[in-house]
Write an enzyme that holds these catalytic residues in place. Structure first.
Site, mmCIF file in Angstrom:
data_model
loop_
_atom_site.group_PDB
_atom_site.id
_atom_site.type_symbol
_atom_site.label_atom_id
_atom_site.label_comp_id
_atom_site.label_asym_id
_atom_site.label_seq_id
_atom_site.Cartn_x
_atom_site.Cartn_y
_atom_site.Cartn_z
ATOM 1 N N HIS A 82 0.834 -1.192 0.000
ATOM 2 C CA HIS A 82 0.000 0.000 0.000
ATOM 3 C C HIS A 82 0.870 1.244 0.000
ATOM 4 O O HIS A 82 1.804 1.355 0.779
ATOM 5 C CB HIS A 82 -0.897 0.015 1.244
ATOM 6 C CG HIS A 82 -1.733 1.247 1.345
ATOM 7 N ND1 HIS A 82 -2.890 1.419 0.620
ATOM 8 C CD2 HIS A 82 -1.568 2.388 2.061
ATOM 9 C CE1 HIS A 82 -3.403 2.604 0.900
ATOM 10 N NE2 HIS A 82 -2.630 3.213 1.761
ATOM 11 N N ASP A 161 -15.017 2.977 8.832
ATOM 12 C CA ASP A 161 -14.023 3.952 8.389
ATOM 13 C C ASP A 161 -14.648 4.958 7.426
ATOM 14 O O ASP A 161 -14.375 6.150 7.484
ATOM 15 C CB ASP A 161 -12.834 3.250 7.709
ATOM 16 C CG ASP A 161 -11.923 4.266 7.051
ATOM 17 O OD1 ASP A 161 -11.361 5.100 7.778
ATOM 18 O OD2 ASP A 161 -11.806 4.266 5.807
ATOM 19 N N ARG A 168 -14.651 13.083 10.009
ATOM 20 C CA ARG A 168 -13.353 13.718 10.255
ATOM 21 C C ARG A 168 -13.121 14.855 9.275
ATOM 22 O O ARG A 168 -12.558 15.902 9.618
ATOM 23 C CB ARG A 168 -12.224 12.686 10.137
ATOM 24 C CG ARG A 168 -12.183 11.714 11.305
ATOM 25 C CD ARG A 168 -11.334 10.501 10.972
ATOM 26 N NE ARG A 168 -9.975 10.868 10.605
ATOM 27 C CZ ARG A 168 -9.170 10.145 9.825
ATOM 28 N NH1 ARG A 168 -9.577 8.994 9.338
ATOM 29 N NH2 ARG A 168 -7.963 10.572 9.541
ATOM 30 N N SER A 183 -7.450 4.070 9.956
ATOM 31 C CA SER A 183 -8.261 4.164 8.743
ATOM 32 C C SER A 183 -7.622 3.367 7.604
ATOM 33 O O SER A 183 -8.261 2.515 6.963
ATOM 34 C CB SER A 183 -8.407 5.646 8.360
ATOM 35 O OG SER A 183 -8.862 5.797 7.046
ATOM 36 N N LYS A 187 -8.744 -0.905 6.128
ATOM 37 C CA LYS A 187 -9.091 -1.305 4.760
ATOM 38 C C LYS A 187 -8.134 -2.368 4.236
ATOM 39 O O LYS A 187 -8.540 -3.300 3.540
ATOM 40 C CB LYS A 187 -9.099 -0.069 3.857
ATOM 41 C CG LYS A 187 -10.322 0.811 4.119
ATOM 42 C CD LYS A 187 -10.239 2.163 3.435
ATOM 43 C CE LYS A 187 -9.333 3.106 4.183
ATOM 44 N NZ LYS A 187 -9.435 4.516 3.804
#
Ligand code: URA
Ligand code: CA
Length: 434
Positions: A82, A161, A168, A183, A187
């Site tokens: 990621h 999330d 947020r 967050s 995922k």
């Protein structure tokens, strides 16, 4: 249990229990806890932070708020990668085939691009015929057979999330390490990989502009991953200037192909070897990062990585002919050079502005529903630290219009040339493996 007490406790800097964190996430996801109480807790977390244990529990609760992808039918250790997002970041395209060529299964769930950062799926769809709409069973079969497949993001991953991020965004609580880390990790963990390699970017084009913040975020995510039983490592890499030379979908596929041939830009190649070696170690195909890097380097130069890429494109309907003939990729109607207005050394190529210029050409989405032009973009001829003569080309613009004055103006504003000596910035700032 009362939400009021949980807010008060965090407001006063105390540690929340696992039950309190679960009560909040479950209650907020199913609509029993109102936005105003959730907002108050988020703001308390913003100021009081969370312990590593609280962060891991928060992440776990968010994972369990929705679907979790089951990859257990794929043999081997599934490693995901990621990136926190950057400009011209072509690494996923390269790594998918490169790491798979060593037998590490890559079951990649990817998204489309938004704003100045590009999405892997958009890039892949510039290969004629390539598609990511495959069933779950077909996806698993492909990974078992070829060690790599990419599918579009589907299902109801971490709905807690999604809801919290929206809140947020309007309560000035996005920029909080425990909230960002949970967050992102929720995922990733819900997507089912056994191990995760993180590329945390720092610099102008990154979410975390400052190195210290990027280190803190990387440490927080590595800790969460390991606490919830997913082996996790991170690299902190530079995003002050774009990565590699190409920015734009088809242009980046072309760049990925030359990198898989061992002829890519130095920075992009080096980052792929770093991230790739972490993936190979976590995937159990090498004992040390050094050994992994050598294996990967070999496959970039002996044709195996490139062959794997061809096979991967074909297996998802893509025309593998693009590998030997990149002119089969979508091509823009016009090209323009941006020539240097003075001689000297390139001292700045501000990544996010270059991303915005590419978006103005149509390479990126301004809103979620915008159409993008896969053929357009920018190819840098110079990077920070390179000498340049007045009149020499800094970069080439690929456009489907001949009206590029505003893009040129944006680019000139974003690139600096100085008469002083300039070092090129470090590519890798740190590696976090614990
Ligand atoms: N990206 C995410 O997915 N979550 C954040 O909180 C910030 C960036
Ligand atoms: Ca690039």
């Amino acid at each position: 249990m009362r939400m009021y007490d949980i807010i008060e406790k965090k407001r006063d800097g105390q540690k929340l229990t696992n039950e309190e964190i679960r009560f909040f996430i479950n209650g907020y996801t199913n609509g029993e806890i109102p936005d105003y109480q959730a907002s108050a807790l988020l703001m308390a977390v913003f100021f009081q932070d969370m312990t590593e244990e609280e962060r891991a529990e928060l992440t776990g609760a968010m994972v369990e708020s929705g679907d979790q992808i089951d990859l257990s039918a794929i043999s081997g250790i599934k490693v995901d990668k990621h990136s926190t997002g950057g400009v011209g970041d072509t690494t996923t395209l390269i790594l998918a085939a490169l790491v798979a060529s060593l037998g590490v299964p890559v079951a990649k769930m990817s998204g489309r691009g938004l704003g100045h950062t590009g999405g892997t799926i958009d890039k892949l769809e510039s290969v004629p015929g390539f598609h990511v709409e495959i069933s779950n069973d077909a996806f698993i079969d492909l990974v078992n057979k070829n060690k790599v497949a990419v599918v579009g993001q589907t299902g109801n991953l971490a709905p807690a999330d999604k809801k919290l991020y929206g809140l947020r965004d309007v309560t000035a609580t996005v920029n909080s390490i425990p909230l960002i880390a949970s967050s992102i990790m929720s995922k990733k963990i819900a997507s089912g990989a056994d191990a995760i390699v993180l590329d945390v970017k720092t610099g102008a084009g990154a979410f975390m502009k400052e190195l210290e913040e990027a280190k803190e975020l990387a440490g927080a995510m590595v800790s969460i991953g390991n606490r919830v039983g997913r082996n996790t490592m991170a690299v902190i890499s530079d995003m002050s200037q774009p990565l590699g030379n190409a920015i734009g979908n088809a242009l980046e596929v072309k760049e990925a192909i030359s990198t898989l041939r061992g002829k890519g830009p130095d920075d992009l190649t080096e980052l792929c070897l770093e991230l790739g070696s972490q993936m190979v170690v976590l995937g159990g195909k090498a004992n040390t990062l050094k050994e992994a890097k050598e294996l990967l380097y070999d496959n970039l130069h002996n044709g195996k990585a490139l062959d794997h890429f061809k096979q991967f494109l074909e297996s998802q309907g893509g025309d593998a002919g693009v590998v030997d003939n990149p002119d089969l990729l979508p091509q823009a109607a016009h090209t323009f050079e941006l020539s240097a207005k003075q001689s000297g050394t390139v001292s700045e190529i501000i990544a996010d502005n270059i991303g915005t210029a590419a978006m103005m050409l149509g390479a990126g989405r301004a809103t979620k529903d915008s159409e993008i032009d896969l053929s357009v973009g920018i190819v840098l001829n110079k990077k920070v630290g390179d000498p340049i003569d007045k009149g020499e080309s800094l970069l080439r613009i690929h456009a489907n219009t001949d009206q590029v004055e505003d893009v040129k103006e944006k680019l000139y504003e974003s690139i600096a040339i100085t008469s002083e000596t300039v070092e090129s910035p470090p590519l890798i700032y740190d590696k976090i493996t614990e």
